[in-house]
Design a protein around this motif. Structure first.
Motif, short mmCIF file in Angstrom:
data_model
loop_
_atom_site.label_atom_id
_atom_site.label_comp_id
_atom_site.label_asym_id
_atom_site.label_seq_id
_atom_site.Cartn_x
_atom_site.Cartn_y
_atom_site.Cartn_z
N UNK A 152 0.82 -1.21 0.00
CA UNK A 152 0.00 0.00 0.00
C UNK A 152 0.86 1.26 0.00
N UNK A 153 1.95 1.22 0.75
CA UNK A 153 2.86 2.38 0.79
C UNK A 153 3.47 2.61 -0.57
N UNK A 154 3.89 1.51 -1.23
CA UNK A 154 4.50 1.65 -2.57
C UNK A 154 3.49 2.23 -3.56
N UNK A 155 2.26 1.67 -3.52
CA UNK A 155 1.23 2.17 -4.44
C UNK A 155 0.91 3.63 -4.17
N UNK A 156 0.81 3.95 -2.86
CA UNK A 156 0.54 5.34 -2.50
C UNK A 156 1.64 6.27 -2.96
N UNK A 187 3.63 5.81 -5.50
CA UNK A 187 3.52 5.96 -6.96
C UNK A 187 2.43 6.96 -7.34
N UNK A 188 1.28 6.86 -6.63
CA UNK A 188 0.18 7.78 -6.93
C UNK A 188 0.59 9.22 -6.63
N UNK A 189 1.25 9.44 -5.50
CA UNK A 189 1.70 10.79 -5.15
C UNK A 189 2.70 11.30 -6.16
N UNK A 190 3.63 10.39 -6.58
CA UNK A 190 4.62 10.79 -7.58
C UNK A 190 3.97 11.20 -8.88
N UNK A 191 2.97 10.41 -9.32
CA UNK A 191 2.27 10.75 -10.56
C UNK A 191 1.54 12.08 -10.45
N UNK A 192 0.91 12.32 -9.29
CA UNK A 192 0.21 13.59 -9.08
C UNK A 192 1.16 14.77 -9.10
#
Length: 327
Positions: free
Chosen positions: A257-261, A263-268
């Motif tokens: 979940x941390x990794x996915x989160x 990645x999402x923050x990085x994309x944003x």
């Protein structure tokens, strides 16, 4: 009974003075074994010489050493005895040479030496035998201090077994059959009924408790008599380990979940930077260029704070003008 006691004394004196050939002999089993709470038999038979035909018993007396009164007496055709004692053969009579003594309910007080006196119409004899009484230990019981066992505190296991004789032993084993008796402390107490009570205490250190402990009672001969097993619930024995396992499982869930989160923050963040750069690119760009030699001009747009753009001619040949363009 008192007359039989006098008869014993008289018989012993006569035997000591007599040197005549003996035609009668009482043969008894040297040692007899009895079980506590069960029937016990002291085996004795009357043997006669070959020349003796159809012998008849006149008197029989069984007496335990240390006791004044006989336990069982046959005299003048009558049989008398204390409660719990009789001839082993229920249909015994004065022609029956089996004079074995039956103890109907063996107690520890029955252990000891016995004397049997026999008088017949062809001779007399007296002999001794003994009875050794043993008692089987009851099934052990286990308790713990504290009652609820966890890995976070030291524990004391208590095992006890009663009703045995002679003194036995309690031994401890874990789930892998490893002997922990050396780490325990045992006490033996002789109770009022002549039997032993065995108690053993095993101390366990926190974070080193197995899931199963067995207490085994052995008799004085080293033979196993009975056992009891204490099974510690998994939630108790693995509580400390369970917390670690639970933490590991939580980590396994949280990590992705941390990794996915991330990645999402990085994309944003990347999208936000891209959008800002795009807006800056549209706000400050040249509209066109022309060659000054051909009389062309260049107009630059400069953004004002209110969102309007000011058009400034850069060529001297062109008349000055201002265009106000609103984005």
């Amino acid at each position: 009974m008192a007359s039989i006691g006098i008869l014993f004394l008289f018989f012993i004196v006569i035997r000591a003075q007599s040197e005549e050939k003996t035609f009668v002999k009482v043969e008894c089993k040297t040692g007899n074994a009895g079980q506590y709470g069960q029937q016990s038999v002291l085996d004795c038979v009357v043997k006669t010489a070959e020349e003796v035909k159809d012998p008849k018993i006149l008197a029989v007396a069984w007496k335990k050493k240390g006791s004044e009164d006989p336990l069982l007496v046959f005299h003048k055709g009558e049989t008398k005895g204390q409660p719990g004692y009789r001839f082993a053969e229920s249909s015994w009579n004065d022609r029956n040479m089996n004079i074995s003594l039956l103890i109907t309910n063996t107690m520890m007080v029955n252990s000891g030496d016995y004397t049997c006196l026999v008088m017949t119409d062809c001779g007399d004899d007296i002999t001794e035998t003994s009875l050794r009484v043993t008692a089987k230990y009851n099934k052990p019981t286990i308790s713990s201090i504290p009652e609820k066992i966890t890995q976070r505190e030291d524990v004391i296991l208590l095992c006890s077994s009663v009703g045995g004789y002679p003194e036995g032993q309690l031994r401890w084993f874990d789930e892998h059959n490893k002997d922990w008796t050396a780490s325990s402390k045992m006490e033996a107490e002789l109770t009022n009924d002549g039997l032993f009570k065995l108690s053993s205490k095993l101390s366990l250190l926190k974070n080193s408790i197995f899931s199963k402990y067995t207490c085994v009672v052995f008799n004085s001969s080293g033979s196993k008599e009975d056992e009891v097993t204490l099974e510690i619930p998994d939630t108790a024995t693995s509580k400390g380990q369970g917390e670690v396992k639970g933490s590991d499982q939580t980590s396994k869930i949280v990590a992705p979940l941390v990794v996915i989160g991330s990645l999402i923050v990085g994309l944003l963040l990347a999208l936000l930077i891209y959008r800002r750069r795009s807006q800056r690119h549209h706000r400050e760009v040249p509209t066109f260029e022309s060659n000054a030699e051909q009389g062309g001009h260049v107009e630059m747009y400069k953004e004002h704070e209110d969102g309007t753009a000011l058009s400034l001619p850069l060529s001297g040949d062109c008349s000055c003008h201002m265009d106000i363009t609103t984005y």
